[in-house]
Design a protein around this motif. Structure first.
Motif, short mmCIF file in Angstrom:
data_model
loop_
_atom_site.label_atom_id
_atom_site.label_comp_id
_atom_site.label_asym_id
_atom_site.label_seq_id
_atom_site.Cartn_x
_atom_site.Cartn_y
_atom_site.Cartn_z
N ILE A 197 19.27 -54.98 22.50
CA ILE A 197 18.81 -56.19 23.17
C ILE A 197 20.00 -56.85 23.87
O ILE A 197 21.07 -56.98 23.27
CB ILE A 197 18.17 -57.16 22.16
CG1 ILE A 197 16.96 -56.50 21.48
CG2 ILE A 197 17.74 -58.46 22.83
CD1 ILE A 197 16.39 -57.28 20.32
N ILE A 198 19.79 -57.26 25.11
CA ILE A 198 20.86 -57.85 25.91
C ILE A 198 20.61 -59.34 26.14
O ILE A 198 19.51 -59.74 26.53
CB ILE A 198 20.98 -57.17 27.29
CG1 ILE A 198 21.19 -55.65 27.14
CG2 ILE A 198 22.09 -57.80 28.11
CD1 ILE A 198 22.53 -55.27 26.58
N ILE A 199 21.63 -60.16 25.87
CA ILE A 199 21.64 -61.54 26.30
C ILE A 199 22.87 -61.70 27.19
O ILE A 199 24.01 -61.58 26.72
CB ILE A 199 21.71 -62.53 25.12
CG1 ILE A 199 20.44 -62.46 24.27
CG2 ILE A 199 21.91 -63.97 25.62
CD1 ILE A 199 20.46 -63.37 23.05
N PHE A 200 22.65 -61.94 28.48
CA PHE A 200 23.77 -62.11 29.40
C PHE A 200 24.34 -63.53 29.29
O PHE A 200 23.61 -64.50 29.07
CB PHE A 200 23.33 -61.86 30.84
CG PHE A 200 23.22 -60.41 31.19
CD1 PHE A 200 24.36 -59.61 31.30
CD2 PHE A 200 21.99 -59.81 31.40
CE1 PHE A 200 24.28 -58.27 31.63
CE2 PHE A 200 21.88 -58.47 31.73
CZ PHE A 200 23.03 -57.69 31.83
N THR A 201 25.66 -63.61 29.41
CA THR A 201 26.33 -64.92 29.44
C THR A 201 27.24 -64.93 30.66
O THR A 201 28.02 -64.00 30.87
CB THR A 201 27.19 -65.13 28.17
OG1 THR A 201 28.21 -64.13 28.11
CG2 THR A 201 26.33 -65.04 26.91
N THR A 202 27.13 -65.97 31.47
CA THR A 202 27.93 -66.01 32.70
C THR A 202 27.99 -67.43 33.25
O THR A 202 27.20 -68.29 32.89
CB THR A 202 27.32 -65.08 33.77
OG1 THR A 202 28.16 -65.07 34.92
CG2 THR A 202 25.93 -65.53 34.15
N SER A 203 28.96 -67.64 34.13
CA SER A 203 29.09 -68.93 34.82
C SER A 203 28.40 -68.90 36.18
O SER A 203 28.42 -69.90 36.89
CB SER A 203 30.58 -69.26 35.01
OG SER A 203 31.25 -69.32 33.78
#
Length: 232
Positions: free
Chosen positions: A74-80
């Motif tokens: 499972i992927i949870i992306f984190t980014t600005s």
């Protein structure tokens, strides 16, 4: 509880995820990485349920890493950068956390991941544990491990496979409300049994693990109704 790792080239971002993970009862963060190669090597030998993945990284983007990540993770992306949201959803990411994010938003993403994870589990693994107060604390037991339960006034003696006898302050009626109705039946004013554990029935007695448990007349008809339905 979901197992997870975090991958981000910025150490402060990893520190935030680590701190938030420590506050969440739904998550077990196993490791943090700031280099994609190290994260890949870890995943080859240590499968996890979930990865927090930064999108914008120097050696390999999070989008590229997600494409080669182990199948089913499972992927949870984190980014600005909000502009990557479309790409993340095309990769079936469960959520997209825009930095800086709050603990409440972080927890919301974990809850989404947990729902997806549970939906993928085989039916036997979806069984809910029962949490009971005992020994000045709380214990978790699984219905499939319970053999039978004996009532003594306002106390119960719970016989569990390969575990010590568990004594809790509870009535049989209260316990029945916690158990799966299709797996357990009350057969006596003092006993609840697991249908799956029944080895034999004769002379108004039910046999479980060499224990002879009385079958009360008041409960006999209801017992045989579910006993025969269960195919035993």
């Amino acid at each position: 509880m979901l197992t997870a790792i975090a991958l981000d080239d910025e150490i402060p971002a990893l520190e935030v995820i680590e701190a938030f993970s420590g506050r969440s009862e739904l998550l077990d963060l196993k490791a943090c990485f700031n280099k994609t190669g190290e994260a890949r090597r870890y995943l080859e030998e240590n499968p996890v349920d979930l990865i927090f993945l930064d999108v914008n990284m120097p050696a390999m983007s999070g989008i590229e890493f997600a494409q080669i990540a182990p199948k089913g993770i499972i992927i949870i992306f984190t980014t600005s950068y909000a502009q990557y949201a479309v790409d993340s959803y095309n990769l079936n990411a469960v959520d997209y956390l825009l930095k800086p994010f709050s603990f409440e938003r972080f927890q919301q993403a974990i809850e989404k991941a947990q729902i997806l994870h549970e939906a993928r589990l085989p039916a036997v693994e979806k069984e809910q544990a029962i949490v009971l107060k005992a020994n000045y604390g709380y214990v978790k037991i699984w219905p499939k491990d319970i053999q039978y339960i004996e009532g003594l006034d306002n106390y119960l003696k719970i016989h569990i496979e390969n575990q010590d006898l568990l004594v809790v302050r509870l009535t049989l009626k209260e316990m029945m409300e916690k158990l799966p109705a299709d797996q357990f039946v009350r057969i006596h004013r003092s006993f609840i049994i697991s249908l799956a554990r029944v080895e034999a029935v004769r002379n108004k007695k039910v046999f479980i693990e060499e224990q002879e448990i009385p079958l009360g007349g008041k409960y006999e008809a209801d017992f045989f109704k579910v006993f025969k339905k269960d195919g035993m």
